[in-house]
Design an enzyme around this catalytic site. Structure first.
Site, PDB file in Angstrom:
ATOM      1  N   LYS A 174      30.138  16.047 -45.120  1.00 14.40           N
ATOM      2  CA  LYS A 174      29.395  17.002 -44.509  1.00 14.40           C
ATOM      3  C   LYS A 174      28.654  17.208 -45.644  1.00 14.40           C
ATOM      4  O   LYS A 174      28.623  16.823 -46.989  1.00 14.40           O
ATOM      5  CB  LYS A 174      30.370  18.404 -44.394  1.00 14.40           C
ATOM      6  CG  LYS A 174      30.619  18.926 -45.517  1.00 14.40           C
ATOM      7  CD  LYS A 174      31.512  19.785 -44.578  1.00 14.40           C
ATOM      8  CE  LYS A 174      32.171  20.876 -45.334  1.00 14.40           C
ATOM      9  NZ  LYS A 174      33.395  22.470 -45.224  1.00 14.40           N
TER      10      LYS A 174
ATOM     11  N   TYR B 199      10.913  30.674 -71.414  1.00 18.70           N
ATOM     12  CA  TYR B 199       9.942  31.849 -71.181  1.00 18.70           C
ATOM     13  C   TYR B 199      10.673  32.987 -70.872  1.00 18.70           C
ATOM     14  O   TYR B 199      12.502  33.209 -71.131  1.00 18.70           O
ATOM     15  CB  TYR B 199      10.171  32.088 -69.263  1.00 18.70           C
ATOM     16  CG  TYR B 199       9.431  30.815 -68.833  1.00 18.70           C
ATOM     17  CD1 TYR B 199       7.854  31.148 -68.536  1.00 18.70           C
ATOM     18  CD2 TYR B 199      10.041  29.302 -68.101  1.00 18.70           C
ATOM     19  CE1 TYR B 199       7.098  29.777 -67.983  1.00 18.70           C
ATOM     20  CE2 TYR B 199       8.972  28.621 -67.366  1.00 18.70           C
ATOM     21  CZ  TYR B 199       7.721  29.260 -67.423  1.00 18.70           C
ATOM     22  OH  TYR B 199       6.623  28.063 -67.320  1.00 18.70           O
TER      23      TYR B 199
END
Ligand SMILES: *Cc1c(COP(=O)(O)O)cnc(C)c1O
Length: 399
Positions: free
Chosen positions: A46, A271
């Site tokens: 999956k 940042y």
């Protein structure tokens, strides 16, 4: 296996994951060899094979396994379209609209509760009597999907009244098999056995039972003849909270230094200026970021491998870039290969290590690696099959 034509991977920034299909196949064999007689592997693929590429993994293991399990109808269809003829189990849950498609694609359907059963029966009126292959999911204590003990009498009535429902398997799922100290898996095994008995007394049985995920399989919770549903373990991940049951590594996440600079003491990086150099430093930039699935929680915490040594991530992980401090790795140079996940020299950064740092599990580390990271498949001595190429780049080369 089918090999795709080489794609122009050199047009990409140098960031990709490499998947060793031979290691995956060896892991399947190694796991299968530990199972009791008549027990076989259901490879759980999956979520695109936990991000590794479900089609490629399916091709690598198809002749070694009994069945493939996926979560979604589209995942099953993708495998069929790629020519995978192995039996497929759709874990579900199912909707009414999905039933005819699943039957047409020869996909066995997990019936996860009364809703799925209703969907199946409602869809059947439009099917012209075609048989539907189903696996019944019983809730032995996970509390998520599956029939409860109180649902079983009705379930049996509906199955007995509709002979086109062909019960191929009965299964359950364990809630806490990853914790060997917790006796709950034994409790669930017992409940599953009782529920099987209830169904049998009501006239419903199946040739096949499957209960164990990777953790339960490695702990030996496999009755003779029962199949196992294994995902993580075949990818070389560690399914136990505490344990050393890992099989071979399958995935390596690679990048390289694209910018290397000297900064003076006191200079910030990234940042939020969360890192400020305490000494004159050499800072290298890697062309990979959180949009690729390199988790932002690794800001100032992660490590990568460079020249066989660990280099710390400094500053915030940004969307497309990561900065590392290479001051202590004297020879570091632009173009140097870097490993974000996997082995380089004698060092390794595992999915488990990253997961522990950011408070998650290796499953999520793998499934987070985003679609924009090209997948490179290794099989045989030195053959590379490249995939995951962006259509814009294919067009750009005039192909
Ligand atoms: C994902 C899944 C598995 C596989 O679990 P692993 O821990 O990766 O082996 C097995 N069964 C079900 C129902 C699942 O959803």
């Amino acid at each position: 296996m089918s090999s795709q034509p080489d794609q122009p991977i050199e047009l990409y920034r140098p960031t990709w994951i490499e998947i060793d299909l031979d290691a995956y196949a060896r892991n399947v064999d190694a796991l299968a060899s530990r199972l009791p007689q008549d027990s076989r592997v259901i490879a759980v693929l999956k979520a695109n094979g936990y991000g590794h590429g479900s089609v490629q993994l399916a091709q690598a293991c198809a002749d070694r396994i009994a069945m493939i399990a996926v979560a979604l109808l589209e995942e099953a269809i993708e495998l069929r379209r790629a020519g995978i003829n192995t039996p497929i189990l759709l874990l579900g849950p199912l909707t009414t609209n999905q039933v005819p498609v699943a039957i047409a694609q020869d996909i066995a359907m997990g019936l996860t509760g009364p809703e799925s059963l209703d969907a199946l029966v409602r869809a059947h009126s439009s099917l012209g009597g075609a048989p539907a292959r189903v696996h019944l999911k019983l809730d032995s204590g996970m509390g998520r999907m599956g029939f409860m003990p109180s649902d079983l009498a009705t379930l049996a009535d509906v199955i007995n009244a509709n002979p086109w429902i062909s019960v191929e398997g009965i299964y359950t799922h364990f809630a806490n098999a990853s914790s060997p100290a917790d006796p709950y898996t034994e409790v669930q095994m017992e409940r599953f056995g009782r529920m099987l008995g209830q169904l049998r007394d009501a006239g419903v049985s199946a040739p096949l039972h499957h209960t164990s995920n990777s953790a339960a399989t490695l702990r030996g919770f496999v009755s003779r003849g029962h199949f196992v549903r294994v995902g993580l373990s075949l990818l070389g991940g560690e399914p136990l909270d505490t344990g050393d049951t890992r099989l071979e590594r399958v995935l390596t996440w690679r990048s390289s230094i694209v910018r290397l600079k000297e900064i003076p003491a006191g200079h910030p990086v990234g940042y939020g200026t969360t890192f400020i150099a305490s000494r004159p430093s050499r800072i290298a930039t890697l062309p990979v970021g959180y949009a690729d699935g390199y988790n932002r929680l690794l800001s100032n915490r992660g490590e990568v491998l460079l020249r066989g040594r660990r280099a710390p991530v400094v500053g915030r992980v940004s969307m497309d870039l990561v900065t590392i401090d290479v001051t202590d790795i004297g020879l570091a140079a632009p173009g140097d290969p870097v490993v974000l996940l996997g082995r380089q020299g004698d060092e390794e950064i595992s999915a488990e290590e990253i997961a522990a740092k950011i408070g998650t599990i290796p499953y999520e580390v793998f499934t987070s690696i985003s679609e924009r990271v090209p997948r490179v498949y290794r099989t045989g001595e030195d053959m590379l099959v490249k995939s995951g190429v962006h259509p814009a780049i294919e067009r750009g080369t005039g192909d």
